[in-house]
Motif scaffolding. Structure first.
Motif, PDB file in Angstrom:
ATOM      1  N   UNK A 192      -1.891 132.666 110.515  1.00  0.00           N
ATOM      2  CA  UNK A 192      -2.491 133.133 109.281  1.00  0.00           C
ATOM      3  C   UNK A 192      -2.722 134.637 109.390  1.00  0.00           C
ATOM      4  N   UNK A 236      -6.902 113.695 111.997  1.00  0.00           N
ATOM      5  CA  UNK A 236      -7.752 114.263 110.954  1.00  0.00           C
ATOM      6  C   UNK A 236      -8.743 115.303 111.425  1.00  0.00           C
ATOM      7  N   UNK A 261      -5.844 120.102 102.964  1.00  0.00           N
ATOM      8  CA  UNK A 261      -4.745 119.872 103.908  1.00  0.00           C
ATOM      9  C   UNK A 261      -3.857 118.742 103.395  1.00  0.00           C
ATOM     10  N   UNK A 264      -6.968 115.550 103.553  1.00  0.00           N
ATOM     11  CA  UNK A 264      -8.236 115.905 104.185  1.00  0.00           C
ATOM     12  C   UNK A 264      -8.751 117.198 103.559  1.00  0.00           C
ATOM     13  N   UNK A 318     -11.682 120.313 104.385  1.00  0.00           N
ATOM     14  CA  UNK A 318     -12.449 120.848 105.506  1.00  0.00           C
ATOM     15  C   UNK A 318     -13.407 121.928 105.046  1.00  0.00           C
ATOM     16  N   UNK A 321      -1.800 131.674 104.693  1.00  0.00           N
ATOM     17  CA  UNK A 321      -0.834 130.992 105.551  1.00  0.00           C
ATOM     18  C   UNK A 321       0.462 131.782 105.638  1.00  0.00           C
ATOM     19  N   UNK A 350       0.067 117.309 104.839  1.00  0.00           N
ATOM     20  CA  UNK A 350       1.346 117.401 105.519  1.00  0.00           C
ATOM     21  C   UNK A 350       1.560 118.759 106.201  1.00  0.00           C
ATOM     22  N   UNK A 358      -0.236 127.180 113.726  1.00  0.00           N
ATOM     23  CA  UNK A 358      -0.209 127.998 112.514  1.00  0.00           C
ATOM     24  C   UNK A 358      -0.399 129.474 112.842  1.00  0.00           C
ATOM     25  N   UNK A 366     -15.303 117.761 108.144  1.00  0.00           N
ATOM     26  CA  UNK A 366     -14.191 117.423 107.277  1.00  0.00           C
ATOM     27  C   UNK A 366     -14.477 116.083 106.617  1.00  0.00           C
ATOM     28  N   UNK A 386      -2.143 123.821 105.113  1.00  0.00           N
ATOM     29  CA  UNK A 386      -3.589 123.975 104.939  1.00  0.00           C
ATOM     30  C   UNK A 386      -3.882 125.306 104.261  1.00  0.00           C
ATOM     31  N   UNK A 432     -12.232 112.738 104.658  1.00  0.00           N
ATOM     32  CA  UNK A 432     -10.997 112.140 104.177  1.00  0.00           C
ATOM     33  C   UNK A 432     -11.022 112.112 102.661  1.00  0.00           C
TER      34      UNK A 432
END
Lengths: 109, 111
Positions: free
Chosen positions: B35, B97, A92, A31, A33, B45, A94, B33, A48, A97, A50
């Motif tokens: 950051x 997503x 992104x 993906x 974004x 990250x 797994x 997350x 976003x 990001x 795909x």
């Protein structure tokens, strides 16, 4: 992780279209974004796409993805002064990001 | 509820202090997350938790210690920080997503 590059600055006139560009190195990104950050604030998710799509439109926003060239763009139609901010693209894969350097968009009245 | 809540919003701490940053989300997201963002730079990250397990640690110094007590909470424990650790610390959660949702951040100043 993903390496993502963006041009740093863009200036447009109110009412014009803005196009913000991004290139990425990792073709395994699932993906991609676009985020907006205003001064002193967190990041706002804009849209976003795909990795198997070429285009996505969402009101004034159009995202184009050229997977062969690993190029992503965000077009903002009828840009307004309230669109002035820093725009980050992010790849992104797994749970990983990563962000581009960000493009500072300035909209002049 | 699409909110990620971070506390505190601002924190000033000495180099010998121990403090914690907190992050909470109730969207059912399974990835969370941390950051770090310096002025005029993109977010970098630090850590990723997936299903409450640490899945990515970007070689962050041990003076930063993350913790995920449950699927809604994420903490970042700080100890013996340096002035160069001063930054905006952002928490995010995601469930692809849909993209990651970010909190407003904690602005940390180390004196």
């Amino acid at each position: 992780g993903e390496d993502v590059e963006q041009s740093l600055f863009l200036s447009v006139r109110e009412g014009d279209s803005s196009v913000i560009n991004c290139t990425y190195t990792d073709s395994s990104s699932t993906y991609l974004y676009w985020y907006k950050q205003e001064p002193g604030a967190g990041l706002q998710l804009l849209t976003y796409i795909f990795s198997n799509m070429d285009m996505k439109q969402d009101q004034r926003l159009t995202v184009l993805l050229n997977k062969k060239d690993k190029h992503l763009s965000l077009r903002i139609a009828d840009t307004q002064t309230g669109d002035s901010a820093i725009y980050f693209c992010a790849g992104y894969n797994n749970n990983d990001m990563r962000f581009g350097a960000g493009t500072r968009l300035t909209v002049k009245p | 509820d699409t909110e990620v809540t971070q506390t505190p919003k601002h924190l000033v701490m000495g180099m010998t202090n121990k403090k914690s940053l907190k992050c909470e989300q109730h969207m059912g997201h399974r990835a969370m997350y941390w950051y770090k963002q310096k002025a005029k730079k993109p977010p970098e990250l630090m850590f990723v938790y997936s299903y409450e397990k640490l899945s990515i640690n970007e070689s962050v110094p041990s003076r930063f210690s993350p913790e995920c007590p449950n699927s809604s909470l994420l903490n970042l424990h700080l100890h013996a920080l340096q002035p160069e650790d001063s930054a905006l610390y952002l928490c995010a959660s995601s469930q692809p997503p849909g993209g990651a949702f970010f909190g407003q951040g904690t602005r940390l100043t180390v004196v």
